[in-house]
Motif scaffolding. Structure first.
Motif, PDB file in Angstrom:
ATOM      1  N   THR A 186       0.885  -1.203   0.118  1.00  0.00           N
ATOM      2  CA  THR A 186       0.012   0.064   0.052  1.00  0.00           C
ATOM      3  C   THR A 186       0.835   1.174   0.179  1.00  0.00           C
ATOM      4  OG1 THR A 186      -0.011   0.254   2.396  1.00  0.00           O
ATOM      5  CG2 THR A 186      -1.847  -1.276   1.373  1.00  0.00           C
ATOM      6  N   GLU A 217      -5.072   6.046   1.999  1.00  0.00           N
ATOM      7  CA  GLU A 217      -4.832   5.044   1.087  1.00  0.00           C
ATOM      8  C   GLU A 217      -5.727   5.414  -0.502  1.00  0.00           C
ATOM      9  OE1 GLU A 217      -4.119   1.206   3.720  1.00  0.00           O
ATOM     10  OE2 GLU A 217      -6.160   1.642   3.120  1.00  0.00           O
ATOM     11  N   LEU A 252      -5.310   5.733  -4.103  1.00  0.00           N
ATOM     12  CA  LEU A 252      -5.981   4.947  -5.023  1.00  0.00           C
ATOM     13  C   LEU A 252      -6.581   5.729  -6.227  1.00  0.00           C
ATOM     14  CD1 LEU A 252      -7.911   2.360  -2.616  1.00  0.00           C
ATOM     15  CD2 LEU A 252      -5.973   1.815  -4.372  1.00  0.00           C
ATOM     16  N   ARG A 291      -9.043   0.633  -8.785  1.00  0.00           N
ATOM     17  CA  ARG A 291      -9.195   0.885  -7.590  1.00  0.00           C
ATOM     18  C   ARG A 291      -9.826   0.018  -6.649  1.00  0.00           C
ATOM     19  NH1 ARG A 291     -11.589   6.936  -9.011  1.00  0.00           N
ATOM     20  NH2 ARG A 291      -9.795   7.650 -10.529  1.00  0.00           N
ATOM     21  N   LYS A 334      -8.117  -2.231  -3.782  1.00  0.00           N
ATOM     22  CA  LYS A 334      -8.719  -2.251  -2.302  1.00  0.00           C
ATOM     23  C   LYS A 334      -9.310  -3.739  -1.890  1.00  0.00           C
ATOM     24  CE  LYS A 334     -11.573   0.608   0.608  1.00  0.00           C
ATOM     25  NZ  LYS A 334     -12.456   1.630   0.791  1.00  0.00           N
ATOM     26  N   TRP A 358      -6.235  -5.569  -0.789  1.00  0.00           N
ATOM     27  CA  TRP A 358      -5.984  -4.998   0.493  1.00  0.00           C
ATOM     28  C   TRP A 358      -6.371  -5.489   1.818  1.00  0.00           C
ATOM     29  CZ3 TRP A 358      -4.984   0.755  -0.551  1.00  0.00           C
ATOM     30  CH2 TRP A 358      -3.957   1.140  -1.491  1.00  0.00           C
ATOM     31  N   THR A 382     -13.960  -1.522   5.673  1.00  0.00           N
ATOM     32  CA  THR A 382     -13.960  -1.620   4.353  1.00  0.00           C
ATOM     33  C   THR A 382     -15.318  -0.894   3.300  1.00  0.00           C
ATOM     34  OG1 THR A 382     -14.749  -3.816   4.107  1.00  0.00           O
ATOM     35  CG2 THR A 382     -12.494  -3.309   4.033  1.00  0.00           C
TER      36      THR A 382
END
Length: 778
Positions: free
Chosen positions: A510, A554, A558, A566, A570, A573, A582
């Protein structure tokens, strides 16, 4: 000397193992009473302390007894810490329901008697002052004797009787308790779990203690340095409201720094910026508050430079150079800038904890440029502040990530400033709850405020970057062409962390891009507003709120990727993450503009990293460039994952070259996670098969867990080859037997001295003593 020591050993080691009983101390030597021990450096006792005693305490004791997490709060890094002694109270306690009274040296008590009232007990004799009593009644001396009488077992790996966990039970033994403690714990002599000090070192300490344990401060700074202090204090304490507000802002960002004046040679005197009720020219009288922005309860605050006379520790060292150029820079940012201050802000928590309210009068561009100029220092505050230890605080970040910054022309425009003013209440931080917080109800409140702010931010961003306009690598601050603070790398080492200049190592999982509002909130959340003595609610709320800020950083990164990418990145991640953070902002984070970058490959994230590095290439620090590690050590970057899994977080490697020269390298183990959105189940989120390692030149980190010493090129090759073949704990231990300096090594202290000497050569003004509390027993 020999006769005296024999007498003392005979007195203390009664029956071969027993110390004087508790009642006998009062009967033989009287009741404890605080003593005045500090003498001038020019006296015989003061000179002997500085020349014969302090170097031993620094290199043999301070390496474990230096920070807030020093066992029993025994900080031997300063005269005040030695005199204060130890406490059974823990600073780090993630379970306390109510905030604890702070116990900061120089601030929360100023006399020995006051520390005794707070429950601290002496390690030096405070009974009748005779040579016999000065040894018999000293916890410090008896701890050293206990190690001499019960040295480390002659084995490479110590047994279960040694507990090296950071949260181990602490006894914090007083002199009255020492006899029974020594019987039950003969292995607990000092230095704990390390070889004893040499006979010569022991004799120096015994002589000092026998004569009364007198203490002396290091010499004051030279006149030229004091002239600079006067100059800077004059700048920070002018009467105008504009000057007072600027000084308050500067102080709240620099109060952790070790300030020095580089034009006065290599042997620097360090200073701390403090609040005082007395003006320049008078003795400093500390204003003691939990946080730097709390009500000083005086009519006028003065900002003073206090000489820091304690031993410099790597884990708390934040060097900041002040010179003519810096003074001119501050003047242009805060004094020449076009704004008016009609009234100084309140110290009420809801105002003082919110920099967007307290400093609304100062232009956003001035504040942001000030933070960018010393970005590494500001972020270092997150890491090297009071949180000397913090796995719960740090499990909110990944083990390696790059940090860049939005350039002021985009992140500090009048429109951004207007948006911040309109939503200053939504930018309120958990610290306004002070040190006793209710985590769940508070989290809901602040999450709603964060949503409100993000809605406004995204709405503005959709206009500023419409159709991808300006959404390119030009968005990044490029350090004004010379400032290496523009690109930073943060490494997490489980319960500690490091920040360095440059984008270091392999491409990370990241990255963050910080804008002004985000950068400022992280500082006031984790540094200015964080209270290490706060209750569980305060600490938990701080951790939970940091999730919001991480996601925001982040998201800024992104946004440079194509829209479809994107979501894909994500999702990678945050694999296996419960539907919580999230998806928390999915409705609000509706940034819908396309990237302005034209990508040419399918691996768009890797391509973006390469473009960002190329954009910032002129200011990328080469200091820790992992591509400069020579073969065969460079092969360590491609270790098999089974070998990586067995490595500790930080390992130092010294390679001997010639008689006295050494090359130094650091192995950094990056723990991979499926996600970092779980507060209490980090182990369940570990992705062991994805762990990586980076070896870099020099020293990264302040808490070595393994020390490897390679005598020649043949050993370098054998070590690198052997490490690649490690598949289990047994193989790792065999490799350590061949190449490592374990904590049980008979010459551990000699190698420790070499390590620190080499580190001083590499780190220069950034040098401080390492901390050995995390040395592994493997």
């Amino acid at each position: 000397m020999r006769k005296t020591l024999t007498t003392v050993f005979g007195l203390i080691l009664l029956s071969g193992c027993a110390y004087l009983g508790a009642a006998h101390y009062d009967e033989l030597f009287g009741e404890e009473q605080p003593r005045e021990r500090v003498v001038a450096a020019s006296t015989l006792e003061g000179a002997e302390f500085l020349s014969d005693v302090k170097p031993i305490l620094d290199t043999r004791c301070v390496v474990c007894h230096g920070c807030y997490d020093a066992p029993c709060q025994l900080k031997l890094s300063s005269v005040e810490g030695i005199d204060r002694g130890l406490s059974k109270e823990r600073v780090y306690d993630g379970t306390r329901l109510l905030a604890q009274e702070p116990s900061r040296l120089l601030f929360d008590a100023t006399t020995t008697a006051q520390w005794r009232e707070k429950g601290f007990t002496p390690v030096l004799n405070e009974r009748v002052q005779t040579e016999e009593a000065n040894l018999a009644g000293s916890v410090l001396y008896n701890s050293l004797v206990l190690k001499q009488s019960s040295p480390l077992p002659k084995q490479a790996i110590l047994g279960d009787e040694f507990d090296f966990s950071l949260d181990r039970e602490q006894t914090c033994t007083t002199m009255n308790e020492f006899d029974s403690f020594a019987k039950d714990n003969p292995h607990s002599g000092m230095p704990y779990g390390l070889p004893g000090i040499s006979s010569e070192e022991f004799q120096h300490l015994a002589k000092w203690l026998r004569k009364g344990g007198y203490l002396a401060h290091i010499e004051p700074p030279e006149k030229g340095v004091l002239k600079q202090v006067e100059r800077w204090e004059a700048f920070l304490n002018q009467d105008g409201l504009k000057h007072q507000l600027a000084a308050r802002y500067i102080y709240e960002h620099w109060y952790l720094a070790h300030i020095y004046f580089p034009e006065h040679g290599d042997k620097h005197s360090y200073f701390k910026l403090v609040r005082s009720s007395t003006p320049p020219g008078e003795e400093i009288k500390h204003i003691s508050t939990r946080r730097p922005y709390e009500d000083p309860k005086v009519e006028r605050v003065y900002y003073r430079l206090m000489h820091d006379r304690s031993t410099i520790l790597a884990k708390t060292h934040l060097p900041l150079a002040l010179n003519d150029e810096k003074l001119a820079r501050l003047h242009s940012q805060f004094i020449e800038a076009d704004y008016q201050v009609n009234k100084l802000p309140s110290y009420k928590p809801e105002v003082a904890s919110n920099p967007f309210k307290a400093f609304a009068a100062i232009p956003v561009n001035s504040r942001y440029q000030f933070m960018l100029d010393e970005a590494e220092l500001i972020i270092m505050g997150f890491i090297k502040g009071p949180v000397c230890r913090g796995q719960i605080a740090l499990n909110v970040i990944n083990d390696q990530f790059w940090v860049g910054f939005a350039k002021p022309e985009m992140a500090a425009t009048p429109k951004v400033g207007e948006m911040l003013l309109q939503h200053e209440d939504a930018l309120a931080l958990p610290a306004e709850e002070e040190s006793n917080a209710l985590p769940i109800s508070s989290w809901v409140k602040y999450s709603k405020r964060q949503n409100k702010y993000l809605s406004a931010k995204v709405a503005l961003a959709n206009k500023m970057f419409e159709n991808g306009q300006h959404l390119t690598t030009d968005l990044l601050w490029q350090g004004d062409g010379h400032n290496q603070n523009a690109a930073l790398t943060v490494f997490r080492h489980f319960d500690s962390a490091t920040v360095v200049k440059g984008w270091i190592g392999q491409q990370p999982k990241t990255a963050w891009i910080l804008d002004y509002a985000l950068f400022e909130r992280i500082h006031y959340l984790l540094v200015a507003g964080f209270d290490v003595y706060g209750n569980i609610g305060h600490q938990l709320l701080t951790r939970l709120y940091m999730d919001f800020l991480r996601l925001e950083g982040e998201a800024n990164y992104l946004a440079l990727l194509p829209e479809a990418k994107r979501k894909e990145v994500k999702a990678q991640w945050y694999r296996k993450s419960p539907p919580s953070l999230t998806s928390f902002f999915e409705d609000e984070l509706s940034f819908s503009q396309p990237t302005g970058i034209e990508f040419k490959t399918a691996d768009q994230q890797s391509e973006l990293y390469n473009m960002l590095k190329e954009k910032l290439k002129p200011i990328l620090s080469p200091r820790y460039d992992y591509t400069k590690v020579p073969e065969p050590l460079a092969q360590i970057n491609d270790l098999p994952v089974k070998a990586i899994n067995l490595l500790p977080q930080i390992s130092f490697v010294l390679v001997k070259e010639g008689d006295e020269q050494h090359k130094a390298y650091t192995l950094i183990h990056h723990n991979a996670h499926y996600n970092i959105s779980s507060l209490l189940n980090e182990e369940g989120q570990r992705a062991y098969d994805e762990d990586t390692v980076t070896i870099v030149p020099g020293f990264v980190g302040d808490y070595p867990e393994a020390i490897w010493y390679l005598h020649n090129e043949q050993q370098v090759a054998a070590f690198a080859a052997g490490l690649a073949k490690v598949t289990d704990e047994s193989a790792y231990r065999d490799l350590k037997s061949e190449f490592a300096i374990r904590r049980t090594h008979p010459q551990f202290w000699q190698y420790s001295d070499i390590l620190h000497r080499v580190a001083k050569e590499y780190r220069g003004v950034e040098f401080g003593l390492f901390d050995y509390n995390r040395l592994e027993n493997r």
